[in-house]
Structure formats: C-alpha cells, structure tokens
Design a protein around this motif. Structure first.
Motif, PDB file in Angstrom:
ATOM      1  N   ASN A   1       8.015  -1.666   4.868  1.00 51.94           N
ATOM      2  CA  ASN A   1       8.148  -3.395   4.889  1.00 51.94           C
ATOM      3  C   ASN A   1       6.588  -3.842   4.189  1.00 51.94           C
ATOM      4  O   ASN A   1       6.909  -4.144   4.328  1.00 51.94           O
ATOM      5  CB  ASN A   1       7.899  -2.838   6.051  1.00 51.94           C
ATOM      6  N   GLU A   2       5.696  -2.896   3.468  1.00 44.70           N
ATOM      7  CA  GLU A   2       4.382  -3.159   2.754  1.00 44.70           C
ATOM      8  C   GLU A   2       4.129  -3.750   1.786  1.00 44.70           C
ATOM      9  O   GLU A   2       6.004  -3.843   1.423  1.00 44.70           O
ATOM     10  CB  GLU A   2       3.305  -1.890   2.381  1.00 44.70           C
ATOM     11  N   TYR A   3       4.158  -4.547   1.036  1.00 44.55           N
ATOM     12  CA  TYR A   3       4.222  -5.505  -0.062  1.00 44.55           C
ATOM     13  C   TYR A   3       3.617  -4.469  -0.955  1.00 44.55           C
ATOM     14  O   TYR A   3       4.087  -4.695  -2.312  1.00 44.55           O
ATOM     15  CB  TYR A   3       3.147  -6.661  -0.388  1.00 44.55           C
ATOM     16  N   LYS A   4       2.595  -3.640  -0.541  1.00 43.07           N
ATOM     17  CA  LYS A   4       2.442  -2.230  -1.801  1.00 43.07           C
ATOM     18  C   LYS A   4       2.274  -1.257  -0.934  1.00 43.07           C
ATOM     19  O   LYS A   4       1.312  -0.991  -0.663  1.00 43.07           O
ATOM     20  CB  LYS A   4       1.248  -2.740  -2.217  1.00 43.07           C
TER      21      LYS A   4
ATOM     22  N   LYS B   1       2.759 -18.532 -10.562  1.00 39.39           N
ATOM     23  CA  LYS B   1       3.458 -19.115  -9.494  1.00 39.39           C
ATOM     24  C   LYS B   1       3.746 -18.953  -8.378  1.00 39.39           C
ATOM     25  O   LYS B   1       3.140 -18.839  -7.170  1.00 39.39           O
ATOM     26  CB  LYS B   1       3.930 -20.378  -9.880  1.00 39.39           C
ATOM     27  N   THR B   2       4.265 -17.662  -8.265  1.00 38.84           N
ATOM     28  CA  THR B   2       4.859 -17.075  -7.407  1.00 38.84           C
ATOM     29  C   THR B   2       3.868 -15.873  -6.092  1.00 38.84           C
ATOM     30  O   THR B   2       3.476 -15.407  -5.500  1.00 38.84           O
ATOM     31  CB  THR B   2       6.591 -16.082  -7.056  1.00 38.84           C
ATOM     32  N   GLU B   3       3.432 -14.407  -7.739  1.00 35.73           N
ATOM     33  CA  GLU B   3       3.197 -14.033  -7.051  1.00 35.73           C
ATOM     34  C   GLU B   3       1.162 -13.724  -7.770  1.00 35.73           C
ATOM     35  O   GLU B   3       0.479 -13.001  -6.647  1.00 35.73           O
ATOM     36  CB  GLU B   3       3.493 -12.056  -8.071  1.00 35.73           C
ATOM     37  N   GLY B   4       0.932 -14.514  -8.042  1.00 37.11           N
ATOM     38  CA  GLY B   4      -0.514 -15.407  -8.073  1.00 37.11           C
ATOM     39  C   GLY B   4      -1.133 -14.391  -8.922  1.00 37.11           C
ATOM     40  O   GLY B   4      -2.841 -14.843  -8.751  1.00 37.11           O
TER      41      GLY B   4
ATOM     42  N   ILE C   1       4.856 -17.875 -16.250  1.00 34.46           N
ATOM     43  CA  ILE C   1       3.895 -18.824 -15.369  1.00 34.46           C
ATOM     44  C   ILE C   1       5.040 -18.902 -13.679  1.00 34.46           C
ATOM     45  O   ILE C   1       4.024 -19.008 -12.679  1.00 34.46           O
ATOM     46  CB  ILE C   1       4.418 -20.862 -16.247  1.00 34.46           C
TER      47      ILE C   1
ATOM     48  N   VAL D   1      -1.886 -13.973 -12.825  1.00 33.76           N
ATOM     49  CA  VAL D   1      -1.651 -14.924 -14.177  1.00 33.76           C
ATOM     50  C   VAL D   1      -1.438 -12.975 -15.427  1.00 33.76           C
ATOM     51  O   VAL D   1      -2.162 -12.364 -15.501  1.00 33.76           O
ATOM     52  CB  VAL D   1      -2.597 -15.706 -15.165  1.00 33.76           C
TER      53      VAL D   1
ATOM     54  N   LYS E   1      12.001 -13.937  -3.734  1.00 34.30           N
ATOM     55  CA  LYS E   1      12.254 -15.376  -3.262  1.00 34.30           C
ATOM     56  C   LYS E   1      12.701 -16.697  -3.938  1.00 34.30           C
ATOM     57  O   LYS E   1      12.685 -17.841  -3.991  1.00 34.30           O
ATOM     58  CB  LYS E   1      11.315 -16.016  -2.517  1.00 34.30           C
TER      59      LYS E   1
ATOM     60  N   ARG F   1       3.720  -2.872  -6.628  1.00 30.49           N
ATOM     61  CA  ARG F   1       3.456  -3.806  -5.703  1.00 30.49           C
ATOM     62  C   ARG F   1       5.196  -4.510  -5.297  1.00 30.49           C
ATOM     63  O   ARG F   1       5.584  -4.375  -6.701  1.00 30.49           O
ATOM     64  CB  ARG F   1       3.034  -5.263  -6.214  1.00 30.49           C
TER      65      ARG F   1
ATOM     66  N   ARG G   1       7.842 -10.079  -3.808  1.00 31.77           N
ATOM     67  CA  ARG G   1       8.271 -10.673  -2.373  1.00 31.77           C
ATOM     68  C   ARG G   1       8.685 -12.457  -3.369  1.00 31.77           C
ATOM     69  O   ARG G   1       9.568 -12.857  -2.283  1.00 31.77           O
ATOM     70  CB  ARG G   1       7.615 -10.603  -1.153  1.00 31.77           C
ATOM     71  N   GLN G   2       7.179 -12.665  -3.621  1.00 38.44           N
ATOM     72  CA  GLN G   2       7.436 -14.080  -3.502  1.00 38.44           C
ATOM     73  C   GLN G   2       8.249 -14.513  -4.466  1.00 38.44           C
ATOM     74  O   GLN G   2       9.044 -15.749  -4.127  1.00 38.44           O
ATOM     75  CB  GLN G   2       5.972 -14.375  -3.891  1.00 38.44           C
TER      76      GLN G   2
END
Lengths: 447, 447
Positions: free
Chosen positions: A2-5, A374-377, A370, A379, A90, A83, A86-87
């Motif tokens: 369940n982790e992000y990374k 914007k989603t994963e933060g 972009i 650049v 979504k 990673r 997830r964002q």
C-alpha cells in the motif's frame, strides 16, 4: 503493497552490472575501424579509454562486478525510489497503475551519475589525471564533474555553445565541483578551429563537442575521454536502474505491462530496460517503449546503418539507427535528446523488434510535463518529459488496468527557463521535412 | 548501523504533530492585540486564519493528530532520509559523526512543504477559496503554491521585489503550480501603495510583503493568509522533521550531542529541535544551536521584547528576539533568513538558555557550502549553508568523537546564480554597526 514508494536498503544496491549482450537472441554487429574497414580492436580505443572500460565495452560476460569504491559512492543516494504515481492516476481517471523509477534523486539530478562514477573510478585506477567530455544541456557534464571531484581527477567539459549560454546553471554545478567548462566549438582543438573557420558563429552540437573532447584525449597521454551515453559500457553501468526497479516491482507485487523511457543516446533507456529483456523474450506481451522527439527522430525515421558517432569523424563506425552525423537537430529544449544516432545495443533491439519507438513534438511533451508536476509535485527534465507523455497516453487509452513503469531520468530544476517559455507561449514545434533527413543521410560513410 | 542513510517506511511518518508548549518549563508570553494592549483572542485572528489553525496556534495539547488527507500527501516524499555525511567527515579528518536530516527531498526542495500542505488542507476544509502569502527567496511561495494546487485553492504570492527579479526560477515553480506571483511592494494593496509613494524604487522586504498579504486576506471574505514561519502552528507542523530524525538516530544507535539548524523565522529550527527539548531538559549536555547571518542577527544581537511581525504594523505583537520591524537587512543571498524577528517559541527557548545562537558572515558560509557540495554531492541552499558552516566548525574542534546532527532544510539548485557570484569573487560580507541596530530598535511599539 500500500506504500507510495519502494525504497529498499543499501544492501539491495546491485553488486554487479548486467551485460545484456550475453542474453541477446542475435549477434551484435561489431564496431568498425574507419581507417581499416575492419572490426574494431581493443588497441584502437586505448588512446582514449582505460583497458578496463575497453574490456567492458567488448565483453560478452553476463555479470560484471561493481567495485566497492564505486558502490560506496552509489550508497550516497541509491537505491533510488520506485514511486507509485497515485495523484497522476487520479487526475487521469485511469485504470492503469503508473510507477516511476526516480533517478532524479541522484546528487546531480539525473541517472548520468551512475556511469560517471564508474568511469572516473576506472580512469583513476589506470593512472589517468584528467578526463575530457562533451555535454549538451549539461546533465552529463555535471555528473562527470561530480565524479571527477570524488576521485580527484581534473575534468574539462566541452559544452555545446547554445546551451553554454542558455543553461548557465548546470555550468555553475560543474564549476562548484571544480571542472573547466569550455563553449564548443572552441579554439582549443583542431576540430573546433576548423568548424569556427567555416562558420564563425556556429552554435555547436553534441557531435562537434564529442569531436573536440575525443581529440583532446587522443593527443594527451594523461587525459582520457568519457562518454555519457551510446557505448556498451556506459549502458552497462546504467543497468543498476533496471535491476533495482525489478526488485521494487516485486515489492509492489507487480509485473510490468509497459516499460517507458526517453531515448537520446540511449543510456537511461538501456539501463532501465535491459534487465527486463529476458522477460520480454519469454513473454512477448511486455511492451518496451523508447520515446524520442519528432525533431530528432533517429529510431522512428532514421536508418539502421554504420555511421560515425561525431561530426569530425573521429570515432569508430557504429551500426545504429542514425539521421547522419551531419544532421543538425532543431533547438528543442530537451538538449539531451539532440543526438543524430542511438546506442548500437538499443538500435539492435529495435531492429529485432524487441522494442517499439514513439516520437512526440515539443509542445505536447511540455503539456504532459506540467500535468506530472501538478500531480506528483516533481518537475521533470524536458528529456524525461518525453517518457511521461508516452505513459500518460498509454494510461488514457488503457481499459484493462495495466502496469506502466516509467524511467524518470532527471528533474527539471535547472530547466525552469524552458518551462517559463512554454507557459508564456514562446515555444513551438518543429516540422522535420523528409528532404532534410534524406540530405543528412547522404553523408553516411562508405567502406 | 553501517548504512549511509536511515530512511524508514511510510508507516513511520508521524501520526501526530508535537506541541512543545505542553513541555516547556516556563510560561510562554502571550501575543498582544495592539489595538487593545491585551492578550490576543481567538476572534482577533479569524479574519485571516481558519478556526482550526487558530486553535492549534493557541493550543497547549501535547499531541495534535495529522489528518489522513495531509499524511497522504506527506507520503509522496516522507519520511525524508537521515544521511550520514561520511565523505564530509573524511574530508574534515574529524572524529565527529555528522548526520543531516534531508528536507531537500521534498517536491519543492525544502522543509516548507510540511506546513504548506497542512495549512492548505485546513483552509480548504473551512471553505476558503484562495490563500495569500509573502515570500522572500521563494522557498515558501513555491511550497504554498504546490499545496494550494494539491487542494485546488487559488494562491497569490507577494514576492519581495529584489528576489522577484534576482531569483526568477522559484517564481517559475509557482507559475507551474498555478499561482499568481506579484512583486512586492505592489499597487494592489494600501500597504504597498503607501510604501511606493514614499519610496518609488523600494526593493521590498519580508516585512512589507507580509503586510500586503495580510491586508488582502483581511479584506476578502474568501481569502485567508498563510505564513511560512514564526507562528506556533507553523512550527508545530514542522515537528515531523524532529520526530523522524529521533527515530532514525535510534536506527543508527546514536544519541546526538549537537543539533544544528539555521534560523530565519525559526520554522526548520523549531520543527527539528522541539522533539528533542525534553531530552535537553533531562540532560543539559545536549547542545542545540541556532545559526543566523551576521547581517540579520536577531538572536545574537536583537532584544527580547514585543514587536510587530510586519512593517505596516498589521500583525499582533509577538514577544520575540527582534531587530525592530523597520530593520532593513543587507541583501545577503540567504533571502529566507532576512527577517527582523524570530519565532516566539524559539525566542523563549533562547531567553531561557535551552538553546545557543551563533552568527556567521556570508563568505564563510558559502565556503562551507562548497565543501559540503564537493563531499556530499548535494548543493545546499544559502540558508541551509549556515547550519552546515556551524557543523563543520564544531566537527573541526571536536577531539572526542561527538554526534552532530544538522537539519538540511533545502537544496540550492535554484540558488546557483549566488554560487556563481561567490566563485567569481563578487560576494561580500556586510558589517552591521551597532548604531544601525540601535536605530531600528527605537521603533519598537510601546503599549
């Protein structure tokens, strides 16, 4: 999981580089010495590379041990995280699961550091005092500067003139690590002087910068040359990326359906996908996708033939997908992808149908970048953004819930001027007429 | 532990923020409403902050739960690594063991993201549509832009004019995340117009930018204000840094002898050291060191008294170490440390002798930063470099093998122009005569 990374511990940093040559289902065409027209011999390279790296360049051994001194430096930032985006998922409302292997976590911000450290180490061990190299946007120049500093080697970087002026901050990094950075073409080499005589305002290219760096190394006993991509030993060093990613995907209980990476010379692509090639041979359902700019489309529009790696025709002839060594790509902001050819290993995989290639234009690539920022933060570098664009397209079309893994080759903190231009509408796409490609291909060497 | 870094898993991200107020061995002087001269009430802040954050600002509860929505975003990059600076140790030939808690691993490159995400979340939940804020060098403006984008809030950033022009790339980041960035002083607010009338070429200061952002929030029902440092709730959110570092030091089987962080408003310092304050109270041998620039020496040369947080005198009065709200610091490159005051919590710890303060000048700080970049490979932000300088000094004098832990608040990828200036000899130190401090302190409010 369940982790992000998935991060792993330092114990999981690979102990060996993986040589894909050992597992290829075909023979790799040998490089040719242009003077003799015959297959290259080890001694043909000894003026510019140490014996250890020439050995690796020509090796057929499957596993090549990573020296402790090199692994010890890798430990500063490796293993890099895998990673889950997830964002981004979504935002795209996709069924896909998207992962990215984050090579931007290295000190210099890209995967280039992996081979830079290895090359500096072997040269130091061979008694070499200085390395010369080329750089475009500066990722490679910064990485080699970092590595030379770590092993107390001097370093001269020939930086493509247009980037030297447009991208001052990777140059600043090189200065911090003590390198001497020169705008190419320069007055320091015969290759440089020849080009400046013909064209005094020449803005330079990777091909020209390679010529200058090779020339300096060939003429100086204690100076060797270091290359940031294309050659077998460079891609070999990058295979720690794919090896780690395989382990991390297992931690996520995943099997990839898509592996996606951008391709210039081919080093992040090769390093990422080679450790999965046996999987591909076993199960053809795995899609391996190389992404390039439409402005420099060696895999999608070039031909598979022998060509020089540089403009002044100083390198051996390599069988590769090429647009011709005189091809001058348009000034796109993904400077690291502005190379006329492509690694012989990656080219052979493409020729044998084991990988696919896609090309995107500059504006759609920045648009995807972009979305990612914007989603994963994070650049992405303009180069990396090509892979991001391809992954987003795949995820948008996916109805089945596939697993997409992207090699995130570098961050864009030092490319923000390019983002400014994109956001203010100053960037454009570049059409590349067939006649231009045909013209450049006319200069392919005959032997 | 023989590893270079302790990373922990996402399960180890704290579930609660730690409120040091609950454990202080003294009473914290209350903020004062300048209009009444009496202690500030919750409703005095309600025009610019949501009730949830005002509650946190005044809370005496030891632990405050982190909402799942906030923790979920933290998971993208937290826990941040605690790294052992082995190459730096080797270079210094020190007996010390040096660690750094690497907050530069956040998406925006600094610790600021920790509180930005929390503040954006609580404002969104309160039905707010837009946040206004100030920023100096841009670390805070970038972090809040990232957080507002994540929670679909509009964001306006008043950026100190000199940085607006000198540091264009943090502005680029803010644009990527969709913020509106305005050079301060601006024509948009009464505070801005008043200052421009007096001084049309005013280059701005943090104090002025705060005035503009507070004014916009106070005048617009759906706009709130967000502050990047100084206040209790901001430092509260940062305590995840120290909580993680404590766990990671245990993984290394270490007990710190020195905790070192830079101080501007005090947020990375507070967030890092507060979770160790009980250790300090129990065992006075722990040294907690706040590092500031000699050009803006609030802790080492200011006085402990009530003062405004901004130039236009719009904020409550805070008891803090201050140089006076009209103090105009010299144009040092550590823009984030150019603030006339210091967090009331950090100030009270200093007044009570629980922490020490040291000040360094610009050139010695950059020299230390170069040493760090050359050994550990990561270029520190100019602000962070103050802590690095102090740590190097301690390590050089250490004969006993102490454990030094630095809060590495941010990287310097977007500060490379400052490094260029240092390397080319263009930077200088700033003398700060006592008469200048005395002059600014004359404006302290009387009530």
């Amino acid at each position: 999981m369940n982790e992000y990374k998935a991060i792993l511990s330092e114990k999981d940093i690979p102990r060996e580089w993986y040589n894909v040559v050992a597992d290829l289902p075909f023979d790799l065409p040998a490089p040719i010495n242009p003077a003799t027209g015959k297959p290259l011999k080890k001694e043909d390279l000894s003026a510019i590379f140490p014996a250890s790296l020439i050995e690796q360049e020509m090796s057929r051994k499957r596993w090549i041990g990573i020296p402790d001194e090199v692994r010890d430096i890798y430990r500063q930032w490796r293993p890099t995280p895998l990673r889950r985006a997830r964002q981004l998922e979504k935002f795209l409302k996709t069924k896909s699961r998207i992962y990215f292997k984050d090579e931007s976590a290295s000190p210099t911000g890209s995967h280039k550091t992996n081979t830079a450290v290895a090359q500096a180490y072997y040269n130091k061990k061979a008694g070499i005092k200085k390395l010369s190299t080329e750089t475009g946007a500066g990722q490679w120049g910064a990485a080699l500067s970092y590595a030379c500093n770590a092993f107390s080697l001097a370093c001269r970087v020939y930086m493509v003139k247009v980037s030297f002026h447009q991208k001052p901050f990777r140059k600043s990094l090189m200065h911090i690590w003590g390198s001497d950075v020169v705008a190419s073409p320069s007055e320091l080499t015969e290759s440089g002087r020849m080009i400046l005589k013909k064209e005094p305002h020449c803005q330079g290219s990777l091909g020209i910068a390679i010529s200058e760096a090779v020339e300096e190394a060939a003429k100086n006993k204690h100076t060797n040359y270091a290359l940031g991509s294309v050659l077998n030993h460079v891609l070999l060093h990058q295979t720690i990326i794919g090896q780690e990613a395989r382990k991390q995907l297992k931690a996520f209980e995943e099997k990839p359906d898509y592996l996606v990476a951008c391709v210039g010379g081919g080093s992040n692509f090769g390093g990422f996908v080679f450790p999965f090639i046996k999987d591909k041979i076993k199960n053809n359902a795995l899609n391996i996708i190389a992404v390039e700019p439409t402005a420099c489309p060696s895999l999608t529009r070039g031909i598979y033939d022998y060509d020089f790696g540089d403009t002044a025709r100083l390198t051996p002839l390599l069988k590769m997908f090429t647009l011709g060594h005189n091809f001058m790509p348009a000034g796109i902001h993904a400077g690291g992808l502005r190379y006329h050819g492509c690694s012989p290993l990656v080219s052979a995989l493409h020729d044998n149908g084991l990988i696919q290639a896609r090309a995107f234009n500059q504006l759609e690539v920045f648009k995807a970048a972009i979305i990612f920022a914007k989603t994963e933060g994070i650049v992405p570098a303009p180069e990396t953004s090509h892979a991001v664009k391809a992954a987003i397209d795949i995820a948008r079309q996916d109805k089945k819930g596939k697993c997409i893994v992207v090699c995130f080759s570098g961050h864009g903190f030092l490319d923000l001027a390019s983002y400014d231009k994109f956001l203010s509408g100053e960037l454009k796409n570049y059409a590349l007429p067939l006649c231009e490609i045909k013209k450049a291909l006319k200069d392919l060497p005959k032997f």
